[in-house]
Enzyme design. Structure first.
Site, PDB file in Angstrom:
ATOM      1  N   SER A 198       0.837  -1.191   0.000  1.00  0.00           N
ATOM      2  CA  SER A 198       0.000   0.000   0.000  1.00  0.00           C
ATOM      3  C   SER A 198       0.879   1.251   0.000  1.00  0.00           C
ATOM      4  O   SER A 198       1.791   1.376   0.811  1.00  0.00           O
ATOM      5  CB  SER A 198      -0.913  -0.003   1.233  1.00  0.00           C
ATOM      6  OG  SER A 198      -1.687   1.177   1.264  1.00  0.00           O
ATOM      7  N   GLY A 199       0.584   2.160  -0.910  1.00  0.00           N
ATOM      8  CA  GLY A 199       1.349   3.397  -1.011  1.00  0.00           C
ATOM      9  C   GLY A 199       2.511   3.320  -1.964  1.00  0.00           C
ATOM     10  O   GLY A 199       3.259   4.295  -2.102  1.00  0.00           O
ATOM     11  N   THR A 203      -1.859   1.918  -8.117  1.00  0.00           N
ATOM     12  CA  THR A 203      -3.036   2.474  -8.801  1.00  0.00           C
ATOM     13  C   THR A 203      -2.634   3.465  -9.876  1.00  0.00           C
ATOM     14  O   THR A 203      -3.160   3.449 -11.001  1.00  0.00           O
ATOM     15  CB  THR A 203      -3.959   3.144  -7.771  1.00  0.00           C
ATOM     16  OG1 THR A 203      -4.348   2.179  -6.791  1.00  0.00           O
ATOM     17  CG2 THR A 203      -5.197   3.708  -8.442  1.00  0.00           C
ATOM     18  N   ASN A 258      -0.680   5.573   2.538  1.00  0.00           N
ATOM     19  CA  ASN A 258      -1.021   6.084   1.211  1.00  0.00           C
ATOM     20  C   ASN A 258      -2.309   6.891   1.307  1.00  0.00           C
ATOM     21  O   ASN A 258      -3.260   6.470   1.949  1.00  0.00           O
ATOM     22  CB  ASN A 258      -1.188   4.917   0.227  1.00  0.00           C
ATOM     23  CG  ASN A 258      -1.352   5.402  -1.202  1.00  0.00           C
ATOM     24  OD1 ASN A 258      -1.217   6.583  -1.489  1.00  0.00           O
ATOM     25  ND2 ASN A 258      -1.655   4.476  -2.092  1.00  0.00           N
ATOM     26  N   SER A 261      -5.044   4.770  -1.299  1.00  0.00           N
ATOM     27  CA  SER A 261      -4.732   3.344  -1.287  1.00  0.00           C
ATOM     28  C   SER A 261      -5.912   2.549  -1.816  1.00  0.00           C
ATOM     29  O   SER A 261      -7.064   2.758  -1.431  1.00  0.00           O
ATOM     30  CB  SER A 261      -4.409   2.894   0.150  1.00  0.00           C
ATOM     31  OG  SER A 261      -4.198   1.502   0.200  1.00  0.00           O
ATOM     32  N   SER A 262      -5.602   1.620  -2.743  1.00  0.00           N
ATOM     33  CA  SER A 262      -6.639   0.729  -3.270  1.00  0.00           C
ATOM     34  C   SER A 262      -6.931  -0.340  -2.232  1.00  0.00           C
ATOM     35  O   SER A 262      -6.035  -1.089  -1.842  1.00  0.00           O
ATOM     36  CB  SER A 262      -6.163   0.078  -4.574  1.00  0.00           C
ATOM     37  OG  SER A 262      -5.982   1.048  -5.569  1.00  0.00           O
ATOM     38  N   GLY A 489       0.069  -5.821  -2.634  1.00  0.00           N
ATOM     39  CA  GLY A 489       1.304  -6.544  -2.385  1.00  0.00           C
ATOM     40  C   GLY A 489       1.275  -7.252  -1.037  1.00  0.00           C
ATOM     41  O   GLY A 489       0.271  -7.252  -0.300  1.00  0.00           O
ATOM     42  N   GLU A 491       1.519  -7.979   2.690  1.00  0.00           N
ATOM     43  CA  GLU A 491       1.264  -7.110   3.830  1.00  0.00           C
ATOM     44  C   GLU A 491       1.619  -7.823   5.121  1.00  0.00           C
ATOM     45  O   GLU A 491       1.311  -9.017   5.295  1.00  0.00           O
ATOM     46  CB  GLU A 491      -0.210  -6.663   3.855  1.00  0.00           C
ATOM     47  CG  GLU A 491      -0.579  -5.749   2.703  1.00  0.00           C
ATOM     48  CD  GLU A 491      -1.972  -5.173   2.861  1.00  0.00           C
ATOM     49  OE1 GLU A 491      -2.673  -5.596   3.813  1.00  0.00           O
ATOM     50  OE2 GLU A 491      -2.367  -4.310   2.051  1.00  0.00           O
TER      51      GLU A 491
END
Length: 1806
Positions: A198-199, A203, A258, A261-262, A489, A491
């Site tokens: 994330s971040g 995206t 992020n 973040s998605s 990704g 985590e």
């Protein structure tokens, strides 16, 4: 572990390994902060025996880090041998790569490929703002945490379009282009997997990839230079891009890592048709984070759409939905803070989301239904659940505003909704029991409902998006697709729950696919190159995947526990312990927790907390609430529930529906899929899709945790590299042959390791040369292998070769230095020796010069003495000689003066005698002469007075006015009859036109029938062609009838002109009457001699009249001459009243008669001036006149007409009679004019009634008056001698009864109107009718009228020279004939410089008819189109010189033809002609492939043609001002409009032809730009070796271009434009655009070219650019040279000293001052790609960082690539103004081989 096929090698010996660690070797040591820290070996490694019996060898190595800290590394030989790689435990420090390889674009090209090298390379590139790096097939994308729009502009898209991967720098677009080309080339679907934590920027990367496909696809249809915008994209492409903001709004949220973040994974398939155009798309989503709807950690936000709705909803909708600030809602205020993302406007984003929803086809009404459901979810979060006492039963108040609002928005009953949140129903075998639930359970139910509704809404949006982007037609017709996977990704948090478990499970699957794909590529590469390889082991995560998804795996046990009524998280974790603890190596139990478990993933071991696993896996709401929602009044709610994945029948794990409805109802609850099973199925489907595609990988890396721009945290990046599998890929590559160089690259770099004699000594195969180099320097053949096209190296071998190369270069440098020093020393010695010899030579010369000087001085003294003595002697002799000569001169002058005085006295006496005798004789002669002259004057004056009175009485007689009245009556009758005749003629012509139109229609039908039966009846083609000829003949007849009707209309217009001329005649006669009355009353006084002043005035008037119009000698001429002679002495003595001194005083009897004669001449002079016609015509002597007077008589200074005898009437009576008759004549004329106007109105009404059926065009023959400009027999130019616009006799030119009075005839208007002085020719002219036939002109009229050709010249020449002719006519010509001759001369000189003989009126009218017939001839147009355009041989600029007239003669011919048609009312024909001309020119240019000479020739002619049309229109407007009222008809205005429209169309044709040609020239020059400006090396001393392989320099046959080729091409274009006389402004604009293209293309190529930025290359580029700039200066094109300035500054930047300066800030300021035109990004880019040459110091990282930081802080618009002029952009083009023309030239070059008979005839009639 799994075994795979790759290479292995024997373990290197310890000695060879230790040899690499010599003193000064650079290595890496571990560091807690930076991960790895650079160090230098301080001393060679020390070995010592150790262990029992010395069986082990100890190795000690001392290094010094970059922080000046000494570190000692101790290991043993066994540990070093056991280490799998350089990073193995107990191994020696990893070696650093050579400086050449640091910062490389592809990590696999590193010689030492290990973790510290990878980290250092990424860090180096990131500090230079290069955020993309290749690692084999993987693209590593570092998140810059800053907007870098210059990397994603349309120019960059075009730069990467069509390029192979590796040609340009690493980029997202390179990966996308590689996938796109792979889809086309291999006919296989493609996938691009974008992963990262994330971040990391997943995206944004996926969004830019989709934008690339849409932009590149839209740009394929347009020109390569056209900028791509929303207008150029198709609707599907816009919808694909519109799906991004929708998915981001509903699926993205702000997290601690992020801001965008998605919180879900998505796989977007872009669908392409067989033409590789995007026709649709499909979206799949994975594992939306539903828990975020109801809970957000601190500093985080819920999904963006909630905040956008609260901020952007209008006031009315906000009130309806009961919305307020986001802080009022429990689901939005849990994260704390202000809930605002810095730099993001939620209201603006809400508008973007709405537009995106509309783009994909969701209407506004449906959108507000979506927003209504979102508002209901927000209000549901505000529902307060209370506890009732000790029972802890849940309770919701009846008046809870949140539950009421939520129920209203959802359309359900509030009581039922509240009931099933706090109650639950248990179904037994016999009954249903409703029980209360605790408050915590009620809150869970409330949150489950919110999550359920939001998840259903998200799935509904995805479904609607797919319905819009992928219809059934598209799904069945697409050929290939490219999928873009944007997935989370790996985590690993402090607390990991069910979401993290699913995410890591997906990453395990993707990592397995990635590892297998990488190894497969390695294997395919080795097989393709046919090198030997064997098995090695690599880490395989298949057991870990089996642990998760196996039959008794973690997910299976979770589903089993979720279906049990009493299932709980505790029982679930116990099952996990019992099944896997200590039984599976990838599973373990935490030491201090019984509510979690650990899974050992490929990246890291993660501990998962099982709290909430069961509830999240079920992810459902009570059935009672589902039933309530399905019965809701809000229909949209039902659609959302149906769209939920769990509620879909095909979502069952086994993929099959129940066997019967009863079984489905009984097992509905048991077979309801769980979230884990749904995710597993989606993941399996995704992997199946990926298996069937060719995959590309993008790994997004988060550079720092603080989200600061271009900040690098090594430890964080290192952990992500390990997690994303990049290091595993590197390890696989390292196990084999990571270094791979092509033969060309290897030879180019390492050929110098061999002696020069071995380079090409009998070796013509580059592969053999590579083998020689390797065999000489690498003895172990296992260290490398030679494939078919590449050489494969083991790790470290390239570094070894680099070391050998550096040593070889050092030896070469030493040799060069030695020889150079020898050369310098010898040169110094030779200089000293030469100086010594020179000094000796100069000394000896000095002594010799001194001796020579002494000898010269001695000889000079002797010569001076001799000369002085001679001078004294000559001086004495001269003095004596001058004295003697003076005495002789004085005596001789005295004698001469005496003789002169005697001669003067004798001459004076003779002169006095002669003068006296001459005076006496002259006096006697003068007295006799005056007497004779006086007698003659008196007699002539008396006779003239009598004749003049008689003439005056006859002129004023009643018979004369009766005759005028009679003639006018006849004229009215004639006009009436003529009008009737013309009306009948018009009707007949209309009938003929209708019959001809019917005939034409019949023949058209026949022609169409003939064409239809063409294939069947071939022999009827001749008849068809005959019918076509008859049609053409019928059309020609119709045009002839049109000409006749136009002539009839001209007759009617002529009558109007005649009436106007009669009015002007009356006005002039009134003025004459007033003047005569004034003179008559003044003459009624006493009959005495008028004063001297009156006599003088009379004399002046008489003299002026005689000078203006000399009269022929008549019998009365002597008397008139005598009167004029008598007037002269009177004027001479007018200063005194006494005339006694004159000869008149001596004759008292003649004085009264003389006075009376003078008064009569004065009063009758105006009438006497008009008698010339009656007495003899134009002034030439007639038969019967007396001979000329003697010389003594003709000496009179003035002449006058002799008087005729008239009746003696008083002047008052004559004036009264004349006034009465004139008034009656005026009334009669006015009445006739009214009657004629009434007849015209009746004729017009009749014509309009007959023309209702069809509105006439300009060239259609109807009863309307069709204007046709036929040049009248106009009067000649006017002379100012008579005052104002008058003819030579003081009268204005007037019209006679039926025509113009010829200028110069001398007929006064009064005489013409009264009939006095009419000759038979004049009467014939009055009876003439104005038909367009020559037969009406009698022989008398032909002999009487002489037509001036200048007045008959009409058309283009007359119009274009109208102003010049008018100026010539008013230049003060003494007579009308002279003025006409001047005008004719001006016209003819403007046409062809020759004077034509005068033409008669018959000839002029015949030429009019012939001209009209010629204009109607279609063969003339065909002759012009074929002869002057299609088949014309254009003069070549390389073979001959041509004048402007030889270039633009087609334009003059076409312009003359077009103007003649326009003047004759054939405007439509003219427009058609010019359209055909434009089409023929375009066809000629296209057929010639837009050859420069052809296009330039016709561009020049089109400009000339436009100038001709413009000049003709302007001259015509100026020439027709006097008759503007008569010609401003609707037809005339239509003609002007067509002419203007035609000129506009010609301008469009010119612009289109010019722009097409310029685009082709640009395309032709483009192939020269890069080879000539960038690659060409003209300076021999600065040749760079990176342009071409050394081997290729000997064997390459490819054509190479130099700067001379480019200059020749540019010069050719310039010479062609100059040769064909194109406008200078157009030439400058064209050359400016060409040089702009050269500068932009070269600059963009240089800034995107790898390994091309060297200081030597900068020297070469600067030289090449200077050549171009010099060419511009020579041709005065300074504005074109400005476009090369940026390229020049880029070349200077490459040459600047880049050594580390003392003051970096000052260096940066100077750098930016030198390159002031370059943007900071461009400077940073050039500095980052700069390639350091051998023995050149590398660029300091501090300089690179300073330059990069300047680009970050720049506030101005920053761009990377220059933007060239797009093909669609024509804003820069300004059409040149047409040049001013003096006339149309009638010219055909003599070298033309073709005959042009009709064009020659057109010249004759023009």
């Amino acid at each position: 572990m799994a075994s795979t096929n790759t290479t292995t090698s024997a373990a290197p010996s310890l000695a060879s390994t230790l040899a690499l660690y010599s003193r000064g070797t650079r290595v890496w040591v571990p560091d807690d902060i930076d991960g790895w820290l650079g160090a230098v070996v301080a001393a060679a490694p020390v070995t010592s025996p150790t262990g029992a019996g010395g069986s082990e060898t100890s190795i000690t190595l001392t290094v010094v880090t970059d922080r000046n800290r000494e570190v000692t590394v101790t290991t043993t030989a066994s540990k070093q041998a056991a280490a799998k790689d350089d990073m193995g435990a107990g191994a020696l420090p990893p070696l650093r790569n050579p400086p050449m390889l640091e910062g490389t674009e592809d990590l696999t090209s590193l010689s030492y490929l290990h973790e510290p090298a990878v980290l250092h390379t990424i860090k180096t590139r990131y500090s230079q703002h290069a955020i993309y790096t290749y690692s084999g097939i993987v693209l590593i994308a570092m998140n810059p945490f800053q907007r870098v729009p210059q990397l994603y502009t349309p120019d960059v898209v075009r730069a990467y379009a069509g390029k192979r991967r590796g040609e340009l720098e690493p980029h997202l677009f390179a990966v996308a282009e590689d996938a796109f080309r792979g889809m086309i080339r291999e006919k296989r679907d493609q996938s691009i997997i974008v992963s990262g934590e994330s971040g990391a920027g997943k995206t944004v990367s996926a969004k830019y990839i989709m934008r690339y496909f849409a932009t590149a696809d839209a740009g394929d249809g347009a020109s390569s230079d056209a900028s791509v915008s929303d207008e150029t994209m198709s609707e599907v492409e816009q919808q694909v891009l519109a799906s991004n903001p929708i998915m981001e709004s509903f699926g993205n949220a702000k997290t601690t890592r992020n801001d965008n973040s998605s919180r879900f994974g998505k796989y977007i398939e872009l669908l392409f048709d067989k033409h590789t155009k995007i026709i649709g798309a499909r979206v799949r989503t994975y594992l939306l984070e539903r828990s975020r709807v109801v809970y957000q950690p601190e500093t985080e936000r819920n999904y963006h759409i909630f905040y956008q709705l609260c901020a952007g909803a209008p006031a009315a909708e906000r009130k309806e939905l009961s919305l307020g600030p986001h802080s009022n809602f429990h689901y939005l205020n849990q994260g704390g803070g202000n809930g605002i993302v810095p730099g993001v406007d939620d209201a603006q984003e809400f508008d973007i989301t709405q537009r995106a929803l509309s783009t994909i086809g969701i209407s506004v009404s449906v959108q507000w239904k979506v927003f209504r459901l979102l508002a209901a979810i927000l209000h549901l979060g505000n529902v307060t659940v209370q506890s009732l006492g000790r029972s802890d039963e849940a309770y919701i108040a009846d008046d809870d505003a949140a539950i009421v609002t939520a129920s209203r928005l959802l359309g359900v009953d509030s009581g039922e909704f509240r009931k099933w949140i706090v109650k639950k129903q248990i179904t037994t075998r016999f009954e249903k029991i409703v029980t209360a639930v605790p408050a915590t359970t009620a809150v869970t139910i409330r949150d489950s409902v919110a999550k359920f509704l939001y998840a259903g809404l998200f799935e509904w949006l995805v479904e609607k998006t797919n319905d819009s982007l992928c219809t059934d037609e598209i799904a069945s017709s697409y050929q290939r697709f490219i999928g873009v996977l944007d997935i989370y990704g790996f985590e690993h948090f402090r607390k990991n729950s069910f979401e993290q478990f699913c995410i890591n499970y997906a990453n395990e699957k993707l990592q397995q696919e990635f590892t297998q794909h990488v190894f497969k590529l390695e294997q395919d590469e080795y097989v393709k190159e046919q090198i030997s390889w064997s098995f090695i082991d690599f880490n395989d995560n298949a057991p870990c995947i089996d642990l998760i998804e196996g039959k008794l795996g973690i997910l299976a046990l979770l589903d089993e526990e979720s279906r049990l009524p009493s299932g709980s998280d505790k029982s679930y974790v116990d099952k996990l312990y019992s099944h896997f603890d200590k039984k599976h190596k990838f599973f373990s139990k935490p030491r201090f927790s019984n509510a979690s478990f650990i899974v050992h993933h490929f990246a890291h071991a993660v501990e998962y907390d099982v709290e909430g696993f069961i509830d999240k896996n079920k992810d459902t709401v009570p059935d009672e609430l589902l039933t309530l929602f399905k019965e809701a009044k809000f229909d949209f709610l039902t659609d959302v529930i149906d769209a939920h994945k769990i509620n879909k029948p095909d979502a069952a794990p086994n993929g099959r529906a129940a066997s019967s409805p009863g079984m489905a109802q009984s097992r509905a609850k048991a077979t309801k899929p769980t979230l884990g099973s749904v995710f597993k199925m989606s993941l399996v489907e995704l992997m199946d899709t990926i298996h069937q595609t060719n995959v590309s990988y993008i790994r997004c890396i988060k550079s720092n945790s603080e989200k600061k721009s271009f900040m690098f945290e090594p430890q964080m990046v290192l952990s992500q590299l390990r997690a994303c599998g990049v290091l595993e890929t590197i390890r696989i590559s390292t196990a084999g042959y990571p270094g791979r160089w092509s033969f060309d690259e290897f030879v180019e770099r390492y050929y110098l390791l061999l002696p020069s004699r071995d380079w090409f000594g009998g070796v013509r195969d580059i592969k053999q040369l590579c083998g020689k180099v390797l065999a000489k320097h690498i003895s172990d053949t296992d260290k490398y292998q030679m494939g078919l096209t590449k050489i494969f190296f083991r790790a470290g071998q390239l570094a070894f070769l680099e070391k050998m190369r550096a040593e070889r270069l050092a030896a070469c440098v030493i040799m060069v230095q030695k020889n150079m020093r020898c050369f310098v020393a010898r040169k110094r010695y030779l200089r000293l020796r030469a100086a010594t010899i020179t000094l000796q030579r100069m000394s000896r010369g000095l002594l010799a010069r001194r001796e020579a000087r002494r000898q010269r001085e001695e000889r000079a003294a002797t010569k001076i003495q001799a000369a002085w003595r001679a001078c004294l002697a000559r001086k004495a002799y001269g003095t004596a000689q001058r004295a003697v000569l003076t005495i002789q001169c004085a005596w001789r002058s005295c004698v001469a003066r005496r003789t002169l005085r005697a001669l003067r006295r004798e001459s004076a006496a003779l002169r006095v005698q002669s003068v006296w005798r001459m005076h006496v004789a002259r006096k006697e002669y003068a007295v006799e002469r005056r007497k004779v002259v006086l007698a003659q004057s008196c007699i002539r004056r008396y006779l003239a007075r009598k004749a003049l009175k008689q003439l005056k009485l006859e002129a004023r007689s009643v018979n004369h006015f009766k005759e005028i009245s009679y003639r006018l009556e006849n004229k009215v009758i004639e006009l009436t009859q003529s009008l009737d005749t013309k009306e009948k003629m018009v009707k007949q012509l209309n009938e003929q036109v209708r019959s001809l139109e019917a005939t034409v229609k019949q023949w058209r039908d026949k022609a169409e029938a003939a064409v239809a039966s063409e294939r069947k009846i071939a022999d009827q083609l001749a008849d068809t062609s005959g019918a076509t000829r008859e049609i053409e003949m019928a059309q020609a007849n119709a045009k002839g009838l049109t000409s006749q009707l136009n002539a009839a209309n001209d007759i009617i217009k002529t009558k109007d002109v005649e009436i106007g001329s009669l009015n002007e005649q009356l006005t002039k006669l009134r003025e004459d009457l007033a003047k005569k009355a004034q003179s008559a009353w003044s003459a009624a006084g006493p009959q005495t001699l008028p004063p001297a002043s009156s006599v003088q005035n009379v004399n002046v008037v008489a003299a002026a009249a005689a000078a203006a119009a000399p009269l022929p000698q008549t019998p009365l001429a002597p008397m008139a001459a005598a009167a004029a002679a008598a007037a002269s002495p009177a004027a001479a003595v007018s200063g005194s009243n006494n005339v006694g001194g004159s000869p008149l005083s001596g004759s008292g009897t003649l004085a009264p008669a003389l006075t009376s004669a003078m008064s009569a001449v004065t009063s009758l002079l105006p009438s006497a001036l008009g008698i010339q016609t009656a007495l003899g015509g134009t002034g030439s002597p007639k038969a019967g006149t007396l001979p000329s007077t003697p010389v003594a008589m003709t000496a009179s200074p003035a002449k006058a007409y002799p008087p005729r005898p008239t009746k003696q009437l008083s002047q008052q009576e004559q004036l009264i009679l004349e006034s009465t008759k004139f008034n009656a004549l005026q009334l009669e004329i006015t009445k006739l004019k009214q009657e004629l106007e009434q007849e015209r109105e009746r004729a017009n009404r009749a014509a309009e009634s007959q023309s209702h059926a069809r509105r006439p065009s300009v060239d259609t023959v109807q009863t309307d008056i069709v204007w046709r400009q036929v040049a009248p027999i106009a009067p000649g130019p006017l002379s100012p001698s008579g005052g104002g616009s008058v003819n030579g006799y003081g009268y204005p030119p007037v019209l006679s009864g039926h025509g113009f009075v010829p200028q110069g005839s001398g007929v006064a208007p009064s005489l013409l109107s009264s009939g006095i002085g009419e000759t038979p020719a004049g009467k014939a002219m009055r009876r003439m009718r104005r038909y367009s036939s020559a037969e009406v002109w009698s022989s008398e009229m032909k002999s009487a009228v002489s037509v001036d050709e200048g007045s008959l010249m009409h058309g283009s020449i007359a119009m274009l020279n109208g102003n010049a002719a008018a100026a010539a006519s008013q230049s003060g010509s003494p007579s009308g004939a002279g003025g006409a001759m001047s005008a004719r001369g001006a016209v003819e000189s403007g046409a062809n410089g020759r004077h034509s003989p005068p033409r008669t009126v018959e000839e002029a009218l015949m030429e009019q008819e012939h001209t009209f017939s010629l204009l109607q001839d279609p063969k003339l147009e065909q002759e012009i189109i074929d002869g002057l355009i299609r088949n014309l041989v254009i003069p070549k600029n390389a073979t001959q010189d041509a004048s402007r007239r030889q270039i633009v003669f087609p334009a003059h011919v076409i312009g003359m033809y077009a103007i003649k048609m326009w003047q004759h009312g054939m405007s439509s024909n003219m427009s058609t002609l010019l359209k055909h001309v434009a089409t023929a020119v375009d066809d000629r240019a296209t057929y010639a492939n837009f050859d420069d000479e052809v296009v330039a020739f016709w561009l020049s002619n089109l400009l000339e043609l436009d100038a001709i049309l413009k000049s003709a229109a302007g001259a015509s407007a100026a020439a027709t001002v006097a008759s503007a009222a008569n010609r401003r008809t609707s037809i005339y205005m239509e003609g002007e409009r067509i002419l203007t429209k035609t000129r506009t169309e010609l301008e469009q044709v010119f612009t289109s032809l010019y722009l097409q040609w310029l685009r082709i020239v640009k395309k032709r020059l483009t192939k020269y730009v890069i080879p000539c400006v960038i690659e060409n090396q003209s300076l021999p001393g600065f040749v760079s070796k990176d342009s071409a392989s050394l081997f290729k320099k000997f064997v390459s046959t490819q054509q190479s271009y130099t700067i001379e080729n480019l200059l020749d091409s540019v010069s050719t274009v310039w010479r062609v434009m100059k040769y064909y006389y194109l406008d200078d402004s157009l030439i400058r604009t064209s050359m400016s655009e060409l040089f702009k293209m050269i500068g932009v293309t070269a600059f963009n190529h240089l800034i995107m070219r790898k390994n091309f930025a060297t200081w030597k290359r900068g020297m070469q580029i600067q030289y090449n650019v200077s050549r171009l700039t010099e060419w511009c200066s020579q041709h005065s094109l300074s504005e074109a040279a400005l476009h090369l300035e940026r390229l020049m500054q880029a070349a200077k930047l490459l040459q600047l000293n880049k050594a580390t300066p003392v003051n970096i800030e000052l260096y940066i300021e100077d750098l930016f001052d030198v390159c002031f035109l370059l943007s900071p990004t461009q400077i940073s880019k050039l500095m980052s790609i700069y390639t350091v040459a051998d023995f050149e110091n590398p660029i300091s990282p501090d300089i690179l960082r300073a330059v990069a930081s300047r680009s970050v802080s720049s506030e101005r618009q920053d761009v990377l690539l220059l933007e060239a002029t797009a093909d669609a952009d024509v804003s820069w083009f300004v059409k040149p103004e047409p040049r001013k023309l003096m006339g149309v030239e009638k010219y055909l070059p003599p070298e033309l081989d073709m005959d042009f008979p009709r064009i020659t005839l057109l010249f004759k009639f023009a």
